[in-house]
Design a protein around this motif. Structure first.
Motif, short mmCIF file in Angstrom:
data_model
loop_
_atom_site.label_atom_id
_atom_site.label_comp_id
_atom_site.label_asym_id
_atom_site.label_seq_id
_atom_site.Cartn_x
_atom_site.Cartn_y
_atom_site.Cartn_z
N LYS A 109 4.97 2.37 1.43
CA LYS A 109 5.12 0.93 1.34
C LYS A 109 6.53 0.50 1.75
N VAL A 110 7.54 1.26 1.24
CA VAL A 110 8.92 0.94 1.62
C VAL A 110 9.12 1.10 3.12
N THR A 111 8.58 2.22 3.68
CA THR A 111 8.69 2.44 5.13
C THR A 111 8.00 1.33 5.91
N LYS A 112 6.82 0.91 5.40
CA LYS A 112 6.10 -0.16 6.06
C LYS A 112 6.91 -1.45 6.05
N GLU A 113 7.54 -1.77 4.90
CA GLU A 113 8.35 -2.98 4.83
C GLU A 113 9.53 -2.90 5.80
N ALA A 114 10.17 -1.69 5.87
CA ALA A 114 11.30 -1.53 6.80
C ALA A 114 10.84 -1.70 8.25
N MET A 115 9.66 -1.10 8.56
CA MET A 115 9.15 -1.22 9.92
C MET A 115 8.79 -2.67 10.23
N GLU A 116 8.20 -3.38 9.25
CA GLU A 116 7.88 -4.78 9.47
C GLU A 116 9.14 -5.59 9.69
N ALA A 117 10.22 -5.27 8.92
CA ALA A 117 11.49 -5.98 9.12
C ALA A 117 12.06 -5.70 10.51
N SER A 118 11.97 -4.43 10.93
CA SER A 118 12.46 -4.08 12.27
C SER A 118 11.66 -4.80 13.35
N VAL A 119 10.34 -4.81 13.17
CA VAL A 119 9.49 -5.49 14.15
C VAL A 119 9.82 -6.98 14.18
N HIS A 149 -2.00 13.03 -8.52
CA HIS A 149 -2.09 11.57 -8.38
C HIS A 149 -0.72 10.92 -8.46
N GLN A 150 0.15 11.45 -9.34
CA GLN A 150 1.51 10.92 -9.42
C GLN A 150 2.25 11.12 -8.10
N ILE A 151 2.10 12.34 -7.53
CA ILE A 151 2.75 12.61 -6.23
C ILE A 151 2.20 11.67 -5.16
N THR A 152 0.88 11.46 -5.16
CA THR A 152 0.27 10.55 -4.18
C THR A 152 0.78 9.13 -4.38
N ALA A 153 0.94 8.73 -5.61
CA ALA A 153 1.46 7.38 -5.88
C ALA A 153 2.90 7.24 -5.37
N LEU A 154 3.74 8.29 -5.58
CA LEU A 154 5.12 8.25 -5.05
C LEU A 154 5.12 8.18 -3.52
N GLU A 155 4.23 8.97 -2.91
CA GLU A 155 4.14 8.93 -1.45
C GLU A 155 3.69 7.56 -0.98
#
Length: 642
Positions: free
Chosen positions: A315-325, A304-310
């Motif tokens: 979330k960070v990748t999503k924010e970066a992609m949203e910023a790029s978009v 569960h800890q590994i899943t939470a880190l993933e």
């Protein structure tokens, strides 16, 4: 007055009244002239008095200046004396310095001679050593140079092969660049679609992971409850390890057996002991189950800890992609605004600025047209001598005859031969001699499509980039040039395949007559764009004027391509000699000019077949005969037969 008195005093003598009046008038005029002279004398006297006063004032000022100059002269003479004395002292000091310098120079020269003699001996010794060393080095370098020469020859051969490979590779690279340009545009479009799809998948994945995270949090809470229960049981055993509990239990059993042997155990104690043993077995089983559950929960917690880190990374990748978009959307909006501003700025402007400018510049017909052109035999003689006389270009009579015959036979000429023999200059000097026009269009090796020849339309800027070829054709159709021949010279025409970039022109000049009777034209655009130049048909077609000839020059080497039969079928081919024969030209005048004539019609009406060799009907006395399209009898001389 006395005359008048005498006239009055003698009435009985028959005095003439008209004579008296005349004398009286003369006397009055004399008095007036006397008064004017007196006034002028007074004015002159007053002017002289004023001039005398001004001269006196100037004289006083000059005397004052003279006094000041005398004082300054005394001061200058005084300073001159001081300077003379100072100069004498300086001369004496200079003499002393010169003497001291001479003495120091003699001393230094003596020391320098000694040092020079010793240096000379050292230099001679060093020179002998260097000569010996040079001889040894030269022998060694000769051997090394021979080895390097052989290596250089091998490298030269390799470089030649490598250069050939590089040429082939360059051709491949050019083709690849074109493919890469197309692939790049396709890739950009695919990347945009992929980014949009990736953002959508990331959003779906994020929502799915959030749901899984909530489910895992609930499961983690249940596991924590089970762990608390296990901890309670561990506290009941005193947090002792299982080995100690088993050891103590074994000891208790042994002690219990010993006690049973020593004394009779009451029944209730035995039952109690049996219950305790049964409880102990239950606790052991429960403890084993709890230990297994604990290990399983630990593994799940780690997962569960590994899943939470993933999930955090997603979330960070999503924010970066949203910023790029967002950045892409802003850039798209900016580009859209730029396109709108460019479109708005270009509204009302012609997409053909150069052609529109020529509408205003070349709107009026010109008057500097040729007079009556002489017959072809005389004209060839004149043209050959005039070109050699004015431009130092030498062409054979046969070549000029074939060139003139080709103008009547075809609108496309191919001038072939080696470099530097005047292929490009022939149509240029011919046009200058006829007061005609030329336009030079250099052909590039990377031309592949008709757009490379005529230009292309930029929809963003709403502008058609008119090539030199397009501008030349349009200029030839303007009123200022419509009455004279116009030669479009395609220099190095076979650097690229004419059947590709010149295909539309070949098709149009090959059509002798269209079904609708329309003149041959090149389609620059698929739709009409306004405001269009006046010379375009339907605002998008460029007419090939009837006064235009296309002259292509061609070399035949490793950098050029061969002409196809399609091109040869539509052209007149002229092979110029490798060595033009130079000659001393006869002096000939330029052709006379007249108003409103079209020499291009005369050329186009010349017979295409059976061109005969000129008889050189015009001699150096051609001046009197060629100006009137002579019959060729003045100073005629026989020429060679056809």
């Amino acid at each position: 007055m006395r005359t008048l008195a005498r006239a009055r005093g003698a009435p009985g003598r028959g005095v003439d009244d008209g004579a008296v009046a005349t004398e009286w008038q003369k006397a009055a005029e004399a008095v007036a002239l006397f008064k004017q002279a007196a006034e002028r004398v007074d004015e002159t006297r007053q002017a002289l008095e004023r001039g005398t006063e001004e001269a006196a004032e100037r004289l006083a000022a000059i005397e004052k200046d003279a006094q000041e100059l005398a004082a300054q002269l005394d001061l200058v003479q005084k300073r001159t004396g001081e300077l003379d004395e100072r100069e004498k002292r300086l001369v004496e000091e200079e003499r002393e310095l010169v003497a001291a310098r001479e003495r120091a120079k003699e001393t230094a020269l003596a020391e320098a001679r000694k040092a020079l003699e010793s240096t000379r001996r050292e230099v001679e010794t060093r020179q002998r050593e260097l000569a010996e060393e040079h001889a040894r080095t030269r022998a060694a370098l000769g051997a090394d140079l021979e080895v390097q020469r052989r290596e250089l020859a091998g490298r030269t051969e390799k470089l030649t092969e490598e250069r050939a490979r590089l040429r082939e590779f360059e051709v491949e690279l050019n083709a690849r660049d074109e493919d890469l340009a197309d692939a790049r545009a396709l890739l950009i479009e695919r990347v945009e679609h992929a980014v949009a799809a990736a953002v959508e998948r990331a959003e779906l994945r994020s929502r799915e992971l959030e749901q899984r995270c909530r489910a895992l949090q609930d499961h983690t809470a249940d596991m924590e409850k089970e762990r608390d229960e296990r901890n309670r049981i561990d506290r009941a055993f005193g947090h002792r390890p299982p080995g100690d509990v088993l050891k103590e239990l074994q000891e208790l059993r042994t002690e219990n057996s010993a006690l049973r042997l020593q004394r009779q155990v009451p029944e209730d104690v035995t039952e109690r002991l049996a219950r305790l043993q049964e409880a102990e077995r239950g606790w052991r089983e429960e403890r084993a189950v709890l230990v297994a559950d604990n290990e399983r929960l630990q593994r799940q917690l780690t997962g569960h800890q590994i899943t939470a880190l993933e999930l955090e990374r997603l979330k960070v990748t999503k924010e970066a992609m949203e910023a790029s978009v967002g950045a892409y959307r802003v850039r798209v909006q900016e580009l859209h605004q730029d396109i709108q501003s460019l479109t708005a700025r270009k509204e009302g402007e012609s997409p053909f600025p150069e052609c529109r400018a020529m509408d205003a510049q070349h709107d009026e017909r010109r008057d500097d047209l040729l007079g009556q052109v002489p017959q072809l035999d005389s004209f060839v003689y004149w043209l050959r001598n005039y070109v050699a006389q004015q431009y130092r270009m030498f062409y054979a009579e046969e070549d000029l005859i074939l060139f003139l015959g080709g103008l009547a036979a075809s609108r496309l000429h191919l001038l072939q031969g080696i470099s530097g023999i005047g292929k490009t200059q022939l149509p240029i000097v011919f046009a200058k001699a006829l007061q005609a026009e030329t336009a030079l269009v250099p052909v590039s090796a990377d031309w592949r499509t008709p757009q490379d020849l005529v230009g292309y339309f930029n929809a963003f800027e709403r502008r058609f980039y008119e090539s030199p070829f397009t501008q030349a054709l349009y200029r030839a159709g303007c009123p200022a040039y419509a009455d004279r021949p116009f030669f479009v010279v395609l220099d190095e025409m076979n650097l690229s395949h004419p059947e590709q970039y010149f295909s539309e022109v070949l098709y149009q000049i090959g059509q002798t007559r269209k079904p609708d009777g329309a003149p041959p034209s090149l389609e620059l655009m698929t739709t009409e764009v306004q405001p269009a130049p006046r010379g375009l048909v339907d605002g998008r077609k460029l007419v090939i004027p009837p006064n235009v000839w296309f002259i292509g020059t061609a070399n035949h080497d490793e950098t050029t391509v061969a002409f196809a039969d399609k091109t040869y079928d539509r052209s007149h081919v002229l092979e110029l000699p490798a060595r033009p024969q130079m000659f001393e030209p006869d002096p000939v005048p330029p052709l006379p000019l007249r108003r409103r004539s079209a020499p291009s019609k005369r050329l186009s009406s010349a017979p295409a077949g059976r061109m005969r060799r000129p008889r050189r009907a015009c001699s150096p006395s051609w001046t009197a005969s060629c100006g009137t399209a002579s019959s060729g009898t003045s100073g005629s001389r026989p020429g060679p037969g056809p």
